[in-house]
Design an enzyme around this catalytic site. Structure first.
Site, PDB file in Angstrom:
ATOM      1  N   MET A 278      -4.301  -8.684   4.532  1.00  0.00           N
ATOM      2  CA  MET A 278      -3.766  -7.394   3.991  1.00  0.00           C
ATOM      3  C   MET A 278      -2.424  -6.743   4.568  1.00  0.00           C
ATOM      4  SD  MET A 278      -5.702  -3.943   3.747  1.00  0.00           S
ATOM      5  CE  MET A 278      -5.934  -3.759   5.525  1.00  0.00           C
ATOM      6  N   ASN A 279      -1.408  -6.420   3.823  1.00  0.00           N
ATOM      7  CA  ASN A 279      -0.386  -5.629   4.539  1.00  0.00           C
ATOM      8  C   ASN A 279      -0.309  -4.171   4.090  1.00  0.00           C
ATOM      9  OD1 ASN A 279       1.094  -7.823   2.820  1.00  0.00           O
ATOM     10  ND2 ASN A 279       2.659  -6.471   3.193  1.00  0.00           N
ATOM     11  N   ASP A 280       0.700  -3.651   3.457  1.00  0.00           N
ATOM     12  CA  ASP A 280       0.879  -2.480   3.110  1.00  0.00           C
ATOM     13  C   ASP A 280       0.028  -1.679   2.343  1.00  0.00           C
ATOM     14  OD1 ASP A 280       3.567  -3.573   3.847  1.00  0.00           O
ATOM     15  OD2 ASP A 280       4.824  -2.879   2.412  1.00  0.00           O
TER      16      ASP A 280
ATOM     17  N   TRP B 290       0.160 -14.021   5.329  1.00  0.00           N
ATOM     18  CA  TRP B 290       1.014 -13.359   4.366  1.00  0.00           C
ATOM     19  C   TRP B 290       1.317 -14.360   3.204  1.00  0.00           C
ATOM     20  CZ3 TRP B 290       5.687 -13.745   1.893  1.00  0.00           C
ATOM     21  CH2 TRP B 290       6.083 -12.583   0.976  1.00  0.00           C
TER      22      TRP B 290
ATOM     23  N   TRP C   2       4.517  -6.624  -5.244  1.00  0.00           N
ATOM     24  CA  TRP C   2       4.859  -5.955  -4.020  1.00  0.00           C
ATOM     25  C   TRP C   2       4.556  -4.452  -3.877  1.00  0.00           C
ATOM     26  CZ3 TRP C   2       9.449  -8.991  -1.429  1.00  0.00           C
ATOM     27  CH2 TRP C   2       9.199 -10.483  -1.237  1.00  0.00           C
ATOM     28  N   THR C   3       5.146  -3.866  -2.838  1.00  0.00           N
ATOM     29  CA  THR C   3       4.911  -2.512  -2.666  1.00  0.00           C
ATOM     30  C   THR C   3       5.163  -1.428  -3.668  1.00  0.00           C
ATOM     31  OG1 THR C   3       4.106  -2.539  -0.438  1.00  0.00           O
ATOM     32  CG2 THR C   3       5.377  -0.550  -0.983  1.00  0.00           C
TER      33      THR C   3
ATOM     34  N   ASP D 281      10.235  -1.260  -3.060  1.00  0.00           N
ATOM     35  CA  ASP D 281       9.360  -0.510  -2.627  1.00  0.00           C
ATOM     36  C   ASP D 281       9.706   0.948  -3.120  1.00  0.00           C
ATOM     37  OD1 ASP D 281       8.649  -2.602  -1.137  1.00  0.00           O
ATOM     38  OD2 ASP D 281       9.228  -1.861   0.798  1.00  0.00           O
TER      39      ASP D 281
HETATM   40  C1  FRU Z   1       6.611  -4.176   4.000  1.00  0.00           C
HETATM   41  C2  FRU Z   1       7.181  -5.124   2.718  1.00  0.00           C
HETATM   42  C3  FRU Z   1       7.699  -4.496   1.541  1.00  0.00           C
HETATM   43  C4  FRU Z   1       7.111  -5.456   0.589  1.00  0.00           C
HETATM   44  C5  FRU Z   1       5.824  -5.963   0.946  1.00  0.00           C
HETATM   45  C6  FRU Z   1       5.661  -7.252   0.479  1.00  0.00           C
HETATM   46  O1  FRU Z   1       5.892  -4.718   4.910  1.00  0.00           O
HETATM   47  O2  FRU Z   1       7.983  -6.195   3.218  1.00  0.00           O
HETATM   48  O3  FRU Z   1       9.070  -4.375   1.901  1.00  0.00           O
HETATM   49  O4  FRU Z   1       7.128  -4.901  -0.839  1.00  0.00           O
HETATM   50  O5  FRU Z   1       5.910  -5.927   2.334  1.00  0.00           O
HETATM   51  O6  FRU Z   1       4.323  -7.804   0.933  1.00  0.00           O
END
Ligand code: FRU
Length: 536
Positions: A20-22, A46, A81-82, A146
């Site tokens: 998981m990220n953002d 990732w 993405w975000t 984003d």
């Molecule tokens: C930040 C980021 C965003 C992007 C997303 C991709 O961590 O790099 O800029 O939209 O993660 O997973």
């Protein structure tokens, strides 16, 4: 593997498995808090990024739902993405997110719930006219991502801002106007630019009330209001913010203090923390901040344990009207519902160079409130510099002092969370709040760092901290949340029942008196939504 299972958190949000990220598009709808998140369904590193989805009644206990958005069109086939959510005055929900196209161009897309009357918002539709924004001239195709939550400007036009960079080094935030969320007009100027800060990811932009007591809807502006601009710096992987003034007519934002501008001044969190995002919680009239806490072990270890990353405990955000220089972040009150038995300690004396055990039983899931008074035995006359020092072993007259968390009985592994007041010019103290991970684990393939930043301590205040411990995560809040540090620790000995808690004072010239209230915290329920068969 016992060591890896110890590391898994018990009350922080994380997927059942994988990467998981953002945090994405947080919102409250029909009794449920929704969290979407950057998620790899196939692996603990990732890649293959989709939007995971979970709901909660209270921001603490979570139910996993099916994936909300997956890469299935040319405009997001290399990753969903975000993005951010906006709730319109007529209750319609707008989701804007970045898609990585088949040609690796970053574009912005529109999605909306298929059925607004569904409290779970299970099904999402992508607008057939996507993408709705493509990189404008002068912006590189991989520097355009984003989008924020939109806000309503003075003449009924909605606006959003989005991070990018000019040339190779100037961090900027672009502004777009829209009236229908399908057509977007790019403004000539930018909301703000800061040379030397590089690409701005995950920009967040929101109003705070100067009286410090109420939270504001994202569309608020005018007298009594300041605006916070936050950027996640791609170069350093740090979330920076600054407080300033927004001019809605020109869509320009100016920092209160140019020396503390975005990217060169305050950090949202001085630890392992990135890609944070707030939302206005219309249910409890508060602004809630989410943030991503990454691992600091190796990818090999992440693949072995089968998961990587967590979200912080959501935090309320307010303007600090006592200092006028910073925000206050505080864990949402709902986390207190996890409190079990508590133990009090009153005015425990900790002499220079000593360590005092706090006998509380299990220490892997804790909520600690600690207050420290210092009584100088000698006074420092020299000017002391060096902020957090080389960690908690670095002694000065008035510090460091604080807690040793997740320590074993022989102190072979420990993580100090501490204050370090330094003698500044004119006899005043300048205080740093720090976390020292350097002795947190005997494992050598773990990234360990001394984290910290300055914290304002006013004349009539004691030193105080709140610390949330959850196995491998420690979230620490100084002076009511003026300075915050999240850290990751992977001990090899101080695990399960062997983990202990201590007070320490490594100052050379002060006695410390510590008063604490410590709760053991229950685990949260975080599991799949109990759908009846065939109902989805
Ligand atoms: C930040 C980021 C965003 C992007 C997303 C991709 O961590 O790099 O800029 O939209 O993660 O997973």
């Amino acid at each position: 593997n016992a060591m890896f299972s110890w590391q898994r958190s018990a009350y922080h949000f994380q997927p059942q498995k994988n990467w998981m990220n953002d945090p994405n598009g947080p919102l409250y709808h029909k009794g449920w808090y929704h969290l979407f998140y950057q998620y790899n369904p196939y692996s603990a590193i990732w890649g293959n990024i989709t939007w995971g989805h979970a709901v909660s009644r209270d921001l603490i206990h979570w139910l996993y739902l099916p994936l909300a958005l997956v890469p299935d069109h040319w405009y997001d086939i290399k990753g969903v993405w975000t993005g951010s959510a906006t709730i319109l005055p007529d209750a319609q929900i707008i989701m804007l997110y970045t898609g990585e196209t088949n040609e690796s161009v970053q574009v912005q897309n529109l999605a909306y719930p298929a059925n607004l009357s569904d409290p779970l918002l299970l099904h999402w539709l992508k607008y057939p006219g996507n993408p709705v924004m493509v990189p404008p001239p002068g912006i590189k195709p991989d520097d355009f991502r984003d989008p924020t939550t939109t806000w309503l400007g003075p003449e009924g036009t909605w606006r959003l801002t989005m991070g990018s960079k000019f040339n190779t080094t100037i961090g900027i935030s672009l502004v777009y106007h829209t009236t229908n969320f399908r057509d977007y007009e790019l403004l000539d100027g930018v909301l703000h630019a800061v040379p030397g800060t590089g690409m701005w990811e995950c920009v967040d932009f929101y109003p705070v009330a100067i009286n410090g007591s109420v939270a504001l809807d994202t569309s608020s502006f005018g007298p009594g209001i300041k605006h916070v601009l936050k950027a996640s710096l791609d170069n350093t992987k740090v979330d920076h913010y600054a407080i300033g003034t927004y001019a809605p007519k020109t869509d320009k934002w100016t920092p209160d203090n140019p020396e503390e501008d975005v990217g060169i001044g305050l950090k949202v969190d001085y630890g392992r923390y990135y890609a944070s995002k707030t939302f206005f919680d219309q249910h409890k009239q508060r602004r809630v901040l989410w943030g991503w806490i990454n691992e600091t072990d190796t990818e090999t270890a992440d693949l072995k344990k089968g998961w990587a990353s967590l979200q912080t405990i959501p935090r309320t955000v307010l303007y600090d009207n006592k200092t006028g220089t910073n925000l206050l972040q505080w864990p949402v009150e709902e986390v207190e519902s996890l409190r079990l038995n508590s133990t009090m300690f009153k005015e425990v004396l900790v002499e220079p160079g000593s360590v005092v055990p706090l006998d509380i039983g299990t220490t892997t899931q804790l909520d600690i409130l600690a207050e420290f008074e210092i009584e100088p035995l000698i006074s420092s006359t020299t000017n002391e510099i060096g902020n957090c020092g080389d960690g908690a072993v670095d002694r000065s007259t008035y510090g460091p002092f604080g807690l040793l968390v997740i320590a074993d009985a022989s102190l072979s592994e420990l993580t100090p969370i501490y204050f370090r007041p330094l003698n500044a010019s004119g006899g005043t103290l300048k205080t740093y709040f720090c976390t020292d991970e350097t002795r947190s684990s005997k494992a050598s393939d773990v990234f360990k760092q001394v984290y910290g930043g300055k914290v304002p301590v006013l004349d009539d205040e004691n030193y105080n901290m709140r610390v949330l411990v959850d196995h491998s995560i420690v979230e620490s809040f100084a002076q009511g949340g003026r300075t915050v540090i999240s850290s990751r620790i992977y001990p090899t000995e101080a695990i399960y029942g062997a983990a202990r808690l201590f007070l320490f004072n490594n100052a050379t010239g002060v006695n410390v008196r510590a008063t604490l209230k410590i709760w053991e915290l229950n685990s949260a329920f975080i599991r799949p939504f109990p759908f009846e068969r065939d109902s989805v």
